[in-house]
Motif scaffolding. Sequence first.
Motif, short mmCIF file in Angstrom:
data_model
loop_
_atom_site.label_atom_id
_atom_site.label_comp_id
_atom_site.label_asym_id
_atom_site.label_seq_id
_atom_site.Cartn_x
_atom_site.Cartn_y
_atom_site.Cartn_z
N UNK A 111 6.29 -5.67 0.20
CA UNK A 111 5.28 -6.12 -0.74
C UNK A 111 3.99 -6.39 0.02
N UNK A 112 2.90 -5.78 -0.45
CA UNK A 112 1.59 -5.99 0.15
C UNK A 112 0.75 -6.88 -0.76
N UNK A 113 0.23 -7.97 -0.21
CA UNK A 113 -0.66 -8.85 -0.94
C UNK A 113 -2.10 -8.44 -0.59
N UNK A 185 -8.42 4.27 6.35
CA UNK A 185 -7.09 4.03 6.91
C UNK A 185 -6.24 3.05 6.14
N UNK A 186 -6.83 2.40 5.14
CA UNK A 186 -6.09 1.39 4.39
C UNK A 186 -4.90 1.96 3.63
N UNK A 187 -5.04 3.18 3.13
CA UNK A 187 -3.98 3.78 2.34
C UNK A 187 -2.70 3.99 3.13
N UNK A 190 0.47 1.67 2.43
CA UNK A 190 1.45 1.86 1.35
C UNK A 190 2.00 3.29 1.30
N UNK A 191 1.73 4.05 2.34
CA UNK A 191 2.22 5.43 2.38
C UNK A 191 3.75 5.49 2.37
N UNK A 220 -4.26 5.80 -3.99
CA UNK A 220 -2.83 6.03 -3.98
C UNK A 220 -1.96 4.80 -3.94
N UNK A 221 -2.56 3.62 -4.08
CA UNK A 221 -1.78 2.38 -4.07
C UNK A 221 -1.03 2.17 -5.38
#
Length: 242
Positions: A111-113, A185-187, A190-191, A220-221
Amino acid sequence: MRGWWQEIAGLVLPAECAGCGLARSVLCAECREELSGRSFRRARPDPVPVGLPPVYAAAWYADAVRSVLLAHKERGALVLTEALGGALAGAVRRAGGSGAHGGARAGGEPLLLVPVPSARHAVARRGHDPVRRLAVAAAGVLRRSGEAARVAPVLRQRRVVADQVGLDGRGRSANVSGALTVVAGGAALWAGGAAVVLVDDLMTTGASLAEAARALAAAGGRVVGAAVVAVPPREGRRRRVA
């Protein structure tokens, strides 16, 4: 320097309860209960902005809760971070589908907050980033309970937005439309399939959360929900408790 001084002051200076003013208590038991001791609410602004994910809140933005949030956000009462982060963690559990009525993600799934970013000038004025700080505290609570949670501050403002105070729902939506983007690079975070929960301290019209959800989806999140500490009660009626 200001941020360092706030850290030290929050630890060593005597304080009254930030909610009710009770002497010799940073946050009394009654105000702590008001903040996080009730059922977490599914919050639905009226009207609901296009693209707003399911939002859960820990408390009503009124009385003691309002005082506590303002003390942390605007006056740098960092000693309140733990209690506020705990309240936010409960809302994240519901938004992330790991609670009794969840199901938005599979058990054990990372889980990403993702905190909704504040304007740089607001962070500089306050001397800290309150939402990011609460997200870190909430993620810590979740990890200690066995959740694979981490904070991903991947959103940034790509243009200046006006102060939202005084704007109605339509005005706020127009003000923030297209204002957020995911950092380079943030994506990659959640890759591997991690689910995303947006976090903020307060939701009023939902415009900022809807814009954040749009920006993440464009990269793509997979946003499964949003969590906030508080929402304002409506005059004449209460939001339904999910």
